[in-house]
Design a protein around this motif. Sequence first.
Motif, PDB file in Angstrom:
ATOM      1  N   VAL A  94      -2.489   6.907  14.662  1.00 38.87           N
ATOM      2  CA  VAL A  94      -3.337   5.713  14.781  1.00 38.87           C
ATOM      3  C   VAL A  94      -3.971   5.398  13.431  1.00 38.87           C
ATOM      4  N   HIS A  95      -4.478   6.430  12.780  1.00 33.55           N
ATOM      5  CA  HIS A  95      -5.079   6.313  11.439  1.00 33.55           C
ATOM      6  C   HIS A  95      -4.085   5.701  10.463  1.00 33.55           C
ATOM      7  N   ASP A  96      -2.860   6.213  10.431  1.00 32.59           N
ATOM      8  CA  ASP A  96      -1.858   5.728   9.484  1.00 32.59           C
ATOM      9  C   ASP A  96      -1.447   4.297   9.800  1.00 32.59           C
ATOM     10  N   TYR A  97      -1.244   4.015  11.100  1.00 28.66           N
ATOM     11  CA  TYR A  97      -0.803   2.673  11.495  1.00 28.66           C
ATOM     12  C   TYR A  97      -1.854   1.627  11.157  1.00 28.66           C
ATOM     13  N   LEU A  98      -3.098   1.875  11.546  1.00 25.13           N
ATOM     14  CA  LEU A  98      -4.152   0.891  11.301  1.00 25.13           C
ATOM     15  C   LEU A  98      -4.395   0.690   9.809  1.00 25.13           C
ATOM     16  N   THR A  99      -4.396   1.790   9.049  1.00 26.41           N
ATOM     17  CA  THR A  99      -4.602   1.660   7.603  1.00 26.41           C
ATOM     18  C   THR A  99      -3.494   0.821   6.982  1.00 26.41           C
ATOM     19  N   GLY A 100      -2.259   1.105   7.363  1.00 31.69           N
ATOM     20  CA  GLY A 100      -1.123   0.362   6.818  1.00 31.69           C
ATOM     21  C   GLY A 100      -1.141  -1.101   7.203  1.00 31.69           C
ATOM     22  N   MET A 101      -1.413  -1.387   8.477  1.00 30.35           N
ATOM     23  CA  MET A 101      -1.366  -2.773   8.951  1.00 30.35           C
ATOM     24  C   MET A 101      -2.550  -3.598   8.444  1.00 30.35           C
ATOM     25  N   ILE A 102      -3.740  -3.001   8.405  1.00 33.06           N
ATOM     26  CA  ILE A 102      -4.888  -3.730   7.863  1.00 33.06           C
ATOM     27  C   ILE A 102      -4.683  -3.996   6.373  1.00 33.06           C
ATOM     28  N   SER A 103      -4.060  -3.052   5.677  1.00 32.57           N
ATOM     29  CA  SER A 103      -3.737  -3.252   4.266  1.00 32.57           C
ATOM     30  C   SER A 103      -2.760  -4.410   4.100  1.00 32.57           C
ATOM     31  N   ILE A 104      -1.740  -4.470   4.963  1.00 36.30           N
ATOM     32  CA  ILE A 104      -0.772  -5.575   4.907  1.00 36.30           C
ATOM     33  C   ILE A 104      -1.481  -6.912   5.089  1.00 36.30           C
ATOM     34  N   ARG A 105      -2.448  -6.954   6.000  1.00 35.24           N
ATOM     35  CA  ARG A 105      -3.176  -8.206   6.257  1.00 35.24           C
ATOM     36  C   ARG A 105      -4.119  -8.569   5.107  1.00 35.24           C
ATOM     37  N   ASN A 106      -4.342  -7.627   4.190  1.00 36.40           N
ATOM     38  CA  ASN A 106      -5.262  -7.860   3.070  1.00 36.40           C
ATOM     39  C   ASN A 106      -4.569  -7.573   1.740  1.00 36.40           C
ATOM     40  N   ARG A 107      -3.467  -8.246   1.513  1.00 38.47           N
ATOM     41  CA  ARG A 107      -2.657  -8.227   0.288  1.00 38.47           C
ATOM     42  C   ARG A 107      -2.336  -6.828  -0.237  1.00 38.47           C
ATOM     43  N   GLY A 108      -2.187  -5.864   0.676  1.00 35.91           N
ATOM     44  CA  GLY A 108      -1.843  -4.499   0.261  1.00 35.91           C
ATOM     45  C   GLY A 108      -3.007  -3.746  -0.335  1.00 35.91           C
ATOM     46  N   ALA A 109      -4.229  -4.067   0.094  1.00 43.34           N
ATOM     47  CA  ALA A 109      -5.430  -3.441  -0.472  1.00 43.34           C
ATOM     48  C   ALA A 109      -5.484  -1.954  -0.156  1.00 43.34           C
ATOM     49  N   HIS A 110      -6.024  -1.169  -1.094  1.00 42.10           N
ATOM     50  CA  HIS A 110      -6.216   0.262  -0.885  1.00 42.10           C
ATOM     51  C   HIS A 110      -7.532   0.500  -0.139  1.00 42.10           C
TER      52      HIS A 110
END
Length: 483
Positions: A94-110
Amino acid sequence: MITFLACIALLIVGYFTYGKFVEKVFVVNEGRPTPAFTHEDGVDYLPMNTKKNSLIQLLNIAGVGPIFGPIMGALYGPVAFLWIVLGCIFAGAVHDYLTGMISIRNRGAHLPELAGKFLGKVMKHVVNAFAILLLLLVGTVFVTAPADLLYNLMNGKVGLGLIIAAIFIYYILATLLPIDKIIGRFYPFFGALLLISAVGVGGGLVITGAPIPELSLQNFHPDNAPIFPLLFLTISCGALSGFHATQTPIISRTTQNEKQGRKIFYGMMIAEGIIAMIWAAAAMSLFNGYSGLNDMLTNIGTAGIVGEASKLMLGAIGGTLAVLGVIILPITSGDTAFRSARMIIADYMNFSQKKISSRLWIALPLFAISIALTKVDFTILWRYFSWANQSTAVIALWVGAMYLFIAKKNYWIAMIPGIFMTMATMTYILNAKIGFGLSLNTSYIGATIITAVIILLFYIAAKKARMNNLTLEDDVSGWKKVA
């Protein structure tokens, strides 16, 4: 053996059930352009296919954690199997999925930028420093660990210093060059070697009928050893790891479509959990019980156990190949640890990375610090890495919970593991010698109070952000694909 096989089956079922549920909660948008296209720069942002992204993601996140951690966690007994399965399905993936997808929605932000956006501007600076520290520790640990393995594999015929130097040279190249030049080109081969080694050791355990202990009320864990919070920090990468939050944005910048996220982010965490299960089972069954395992850890260390277990299961030649597969793990996480650190610093300073000279002046100081850290005792580094790693996971889970709360979605999928791990990490740092050295009971009380305060602050901030209509995603409405 039944417990082991059942746990492997549960991990696979978890991907197709809970993974699908998490994807449904998030709600993917297949028509939304990803940063791989909207910010393509030929260095860090560029589209790659699902298979390549999945293998890179697996190798990025699967350092020595899913091997060394479960081997040390095996001392707690079969309860380690439970944490790997439940932690992986309900927390780590869940941690990995949400981090990856929220990053995608925010121009690949770290993570530092995401923390600043969803948890407050102060958190951006705190998490930025914290993430750089974690990545330096990871990069250093993932230099010394594979160097020790290679040194043992070659029976000391090649000097340890020379091996470390060679690994650093590779890391420098992988950090500076465009992602498709080394990482994208060689990781598929590295991934094949990794999978062969894991399947070989796991298959060997089943075929030989290794005496893997079963989980029962009488055999929950040996000598009633206290499992909270130590087990949850010892076994990290195989169940839940904040290091992954620093790695997923690398692939969020190369993912072609949001629909691929469940396979790339959730699925590869499940694969890592399977690897962790195999090595935990091997450690529990191959060395004459827990006392034998403890003696082996004392005498030959974790790297030595990896070599012994591989040879026992696969013979001299197969064991050597398996060890090579294990060596690949930390190397393919160490290189992206430094790469991620470079990207985080560049984002923080708003510094373009198109020119190699711009990448170079950020990367070289990082390597200089890491070289100095290799002189520090590995066990000390690992203690700090474990706490920093899981604390980063806590931050990422709270970011995920905040995003879902503001979006009026089921934020409990991130908040429940976030609360649990907040309690675990706070208890550890209050009790540990590297922390405040308080008694365990006092640490429990202190951690409970701190966790309660964090929950209260979360709701205050979340309701305020929802009222202010905080923008969850970057606007890509004006983007048009260039043929």
